[in-house]
Every structure is written in C-alpha cells, then in structure tokens.
Write an enzyme that holds these catalytic residues in place. Structure first.
Site, mmCIF file in Angstrom:
data_model
loop_
_atom_site.group_PDB
_atom_site.id
_atom_site.type_symbol
_atom_site.label_atom_id
_atom_site.label_comp_id
_atom_site.label_asym_id
_atom_site.label_seq_id
_atom_site.Cartn_x
_atom_site.Cartn_y
_atom_site.Cartn_z
ATOM 1 N N GLY A 137 33.281 41.064 48.900
ATOM 2 C CA GLY A 137 34.613 41.297 48.217
ATOM 3 C C GLY A 137 34.638 41.754 46.800
ATOM 4 O O GLY A 137 34.829 42.822 46.488
ATOM 5 N N THR A 138 34.116 41.007 46.122
ATOM 6 C CA THR A 138 33.582 41.341 44.789
ATOM 7 C C THR A 138 34.516 41.662 43.697
ATOM 8 O O THR A 138 35.463 42.382 43.849
ATOM 9 C CB THR A 138 32.368 42.585 44.975
ATOM 10 O OG1 THR A 138 31.682 42.299 45.848
ATOM 11 C CG2 THR A 138 31.846 42.672 43.673
ATOM 12 N N THR A 139 33.899 41.500 42.412
ATOM 13 C CA THR A 139 34.529 41.976 41.170
ATOM 14 C C THR A 139 33.270 42.505 40.496
ATOM 15 O O THR A 139 32.466 41.633 40.164
ATOM 16 C CB THR A 139 35.207 41.082 40.261
ATOM 17 O OG1 THR A 139 36.366 40.314 41.247
ATOM 18 C CG2 THR A 139 35.888 41.538 39.160
#
Lengths: 273, 236
Positions: B15-17
C-alpha cells in the site's frame, strides 16, 4: 401466522437456541456431525542456533481429504528445507526443480548451498510465471552466513523475517507467534512454539488438519521430526474387523513381505554391454 | 468469511507511503513498513528502501514482486555499468535505467518508484518514476497510496535548502501523518540519508511517532514488555 413471527428473533446477535437443541440431541445419543477442512498451515521461526520449520499434514481435493499424512516440508539441500502451501503439484514441482538446480550448483562450486541462492532461483521462477504457479513457500536454512528464514509468494515477492506463517491457517498461527515469539529462543522452546502455532492452525482454521511435522536446522545438523505430534488420533475402530463374504475361498492367511524374496547385492559389478 | 480467504491469494502489494526530499548537501528517503495481501498484513516490518549502489537507493511501492525484480535487474545493470565506466554510477544514470525498465515493460509492471542518491557531479538528487515510466527530477517527491494525504502538507511545509536534521524530521513527520490516515500504510518509519559522507539508515518504531488528531495513547500494549533491556519470556 402471528405466532411464527413472534418466535423469530427481533434483535441482532447470535441465537443460542440451536446450541441447546444440539446439547439435548447429544444427550439422547446423536453423534455430532463432522467438519470438513481444506488448506494448509506452514510456519518457520529463527531461534538462537538456527531455524525451525513446521507444517500440518493434510492434503485436500476440494472437500475431500486426499492424504491424511502428506509431507509439506520439502528437502532442498542438506542445510535447507522448504515448506509449501498452495497447489500441491506446484509446490512439489518447484521445490524438486530448485533442489536439483542447487545440487548441480554445489557440484559446480564445490561449496555448501546458501539460502539466498535457493531464494533467488525460486523467486525468479515464480515471477516469470506471473503467479500462475500457485506456490506459497516458507524457506529456511543455515549456511556459512548464518540462519535465514524467507517467505516467497506466488507472484514472486519475498520477505525476510524472524518468524513467518503461510497458508489458510496463517492467521491463526501468526496470532500465536505474535504473542509468544521473542529473540534468542532455545531449541525446545522453539519447537514447542512451532508445534503450538501449527496446532492453532489445525484446530481453529477451516484450513488444516491431521498431524504436526517439525524440522530443526542448525549449523551442520538437521532433524526432520516427521509426525512430531499426532493430536488427531483415530478414535473409533470397529471391533468386528474386516471379513470376506462366505463365497470367498481363502487360500493363505500368511503375509510374506516381498523384501525377503528379493536378493539385495551390495557393491555388485557395473552393468556391461 | 470467504472474502478474507480470497484476499489471502491476492498479489502481495505494498500500500505504502514513500517520500524522497533533497536538502543542502544530500537527500533523505523515507518509507513506512507495511506489505499487505488483500486485507491481511503479510509483513509489518518490511524494508521498502533498497540499495542499488553504494550511493543510490530506491523506494519501492505498488506490487511487491514487480518492484523487487525491477530493483534486482537495475542493481545488476548498474554493477556492470560501474565496472565498464570505472567510476561510481551517477544518480541520473541509475534513475534512467529504472525508467527504461519501467517504461519498456509498462504493460506488465505495476510499480511506482523513487530513486535518490548523492554523486560528486550533481550532489543530492531525487527522481520520481511513477506508473507508466515517466522520469521526473524533483526537489522532493511522494508516492504510494498514502501520498494522497500529503500533497497539501508538503505544499505548505516544503522549503529549499533545509539542513539534514530538518529534512529527516520532515520526512518522519510526513510518513507518520500518512500512516495515521492511510489503512494500507503502517508499521515503522525507515529513513535513509545519503550525502558525501556516505549512507546512514534510521529506524523509528511506531510507538515513538507523535500522536495525531483523535489518536489515543497505547495502553497495556505488548510493546511495554519489549522496551525492557532483557525481555522476559511471556508466561501463558
């Protein structure tokens, strides 16, 4: 008509009416119906001297148990083992293939295989098939660089972790690991934790079943504990036994193992033309 | 119940940032640590900042498999390039290689990347390579699903010529804000600072991050026992 509407539960939540009925029926002598299970629980963890892998032993074909005691912990190298979840044919084929490649590589280099080699071979194969080879693996081993534990997903991504679970029972097993794992476990503590995690998958997941297999890999040594625990024994065995129909003619009631009839020659001559 | 099991077979995605910012003298790369398979967190402590060369690192987002394989290929190409060139590769070359692989395989890959590093010709540089394979050199860039929540924040807070400390604090604050709002981001905050003196990796566990609007203090959490010097075994 109005009587039926009143008896339906107006509030939400679980209705325990049928539980009471089931209890009453069991007391009257009715056997409770059995549950069907499908799927796998495989786990791995790193302890102070190496890695421990664990797996359940049920193989299923849809709703049917095809094998009550299959082996899900596959040999890759003397110091590397791999648990496989997903399509059984895919896990068998991919682990056998990489195991052969590792053996050839050992002949070529003259060195003990490394876990990252197995990891790269597996991940490149799985990535090139874009997830169609449905093999989810927990790869563990000890080589010159130390103990390693990796998970490999069907699409070819990998993670390196101190403890890992895969398969449909992975959530149940991960719950056990997350609450009880710590660094620097001893061998006995590690084996106990792995067995507990697999049992959690076997009993709580509509996923796995039968027995627990454990494999302990340390520097220079591996112990494959096949059927380390058998928490699902066969509880009812018919006293009557098996008998043939009256029309059958019984010729011999003695069983001779075939091995005794075969002569095994140690170190015989090589085949010649 | 069935939808959870279907999701366990979903491709492993991050998903990540991810964030990359330049400062006076180098760059800071930052990322969260959550890898999800559908609704299940497959790895809560993953490392999304991967090394390409001694002085160039890459932040990965999107499909875990695609980004891992892409960075493996680019690391291999860069290694060959360094041997042939006889000098350390520049950040521009690394970013271009990533862009070539990403653009030429755009139909098959699903990954957004941030390449950051330091070289002696250009100093600290950040390049964003989103889906599709565009290459954009920017003073700062954000990516991943959690980045949606950070555009306004960066518009307000960004300034040129920050110090290393300011830049690191900015990156950690930004990732932690995104973690607070994005379900697909979580875990710990990892940062990598690259400048002429080399590379330094930092790690910020979830419980050291500030609490934002309506977030509560952790109470009776499992982390309490772990902060002790020698953890005691859990007793069931």
């Amino acid at each position: 008509m109005s009587r039926f509407e009143e008896s339906a539960p107006a509030r939400g939540g679980f209705s325990f009416d049928l539980c009471k009925r089931n209890e009453m029926l069991v007391q009257k002598g009715l056997k409770p119906s059995s549950y069907l299970k499908t799927g796998t629980t495989i786990v791995g963890l790193v302890f102070q001297d190496g890695v421990i892998l664990g797996a359940d032993t049920r193989a299923t074909e849809g709703p049917i148990v095809a094998d009550k005691n299959c082996e899900k912990i596959h040999y890759m190298a003397p110091n590397i083992y791999c648990c496989g979840a997903g399509t059984a044919a895919d896990t068998e084929a991919v682990t056998d293939m990489v195991s052969s490649q590792l053996k050839l590589h050992r002949f070529h280099t003259g060195r003990e295989s490394r876990v990252v080699t197995a990891l790269t071979l597996l991940k490149s194969h799985l990535f090139s098939y874009q997830g169609h080879v449905s093999a989810a693996l927990v790869l563990g081993g000890v080589d010159v660089t130390g103990p390693h534990l990796h998970t490999i997903y069907p699409h070819g991504s990998t993670d390196t972790l101190p403890f890992a679970t895969m398969g449909s029972g992975s959530l149940a097993a991960m719950a056990i690991f997350e609450s009880k794992y710590r660094e620097g476990l001893t061998r006995d503590e590690g084996v106990k934790l792995v067995a507990e995690a697999i049992c959690s998958g076997i009993f709580n997941d509509l996923g796995s079943g039968s027995n627990v297999d454990v494999c302990v890999i340390t520097k220079g040594k591996r112990e494959y504990l096949r059927n380390y625990m058998l928490p699902n024994p066969r509880t009812y065995v018919s006293e009557k036994g098996y008998s043939f129909s009256k029309k059958t003619e019984v010729l011999l009631t003695k069983i001779t193992p075939l091995r005794e009839l075969v002569e095994v020659i140690e170190g015989g001559d090589a085949m010649e033309e | 119940m069935d939808s959870i099991y279907n999701d366990l077979n979903a491709p492993h995605s991050m998903g990540t940032t991810i964030i990359g910012v330049t400062y006076d003298g180098g760059v800071v790369l930052g990322a969260d640590s959550r890898t999800s398979t559908g609704m299940y967190v497959a790895n809560r402590a993953s490392d999304k900042i991967t090394q390409l060369t001694d002085n160039v690192y890459i932040c990965r987002s999107g499909s875990a498999a695609d980004s891992q394989v892409l960075s493996d290929y680019v690391r291999y190409y860069l290694h060959q390039h360094t041997i042939q060139l006889g000098q350390p590769a520049t950040v521009k070359v690394a970013a271009n290689l990533v862009r070539m692989v990403s653009y030429n395989n755009k139909n098959m890959l699903q990954t957004g990347l941030i390449v950051g590093g330091w070289d002696k010709h250009e100093g600290g540089k950040i390049y964003g390579i989103p889906l599709g394979g565009t290459l954009l050199e920017q003073p700062f860039t954000i990516g991943g699903s959690g980045s949606s929540y950070l555009y306004g924040f960066f518009d307000q807070v960004w300034k040129e010529g920050m110090t290393q400390d300011e830049a690191e604090k900015l990156v950690v604050k930004a990732v932690s804000l995104a973690i607070a709002r994005d379900g697909a981001s979580g875990g710990v905050v990892r940062t990598v600072t690259i400048n002429k003196d080399g590379v330094s990796r930092k790690f910020f566990p979830g419980n050291t991050l500030p609490l934002w609007h309506e977030e509560l203090e952790a109470k009776d959490s499992l982390l309490d026992g772990l902060s002790a010097a020698s953890p005691e075994p859990m007793v069931s």
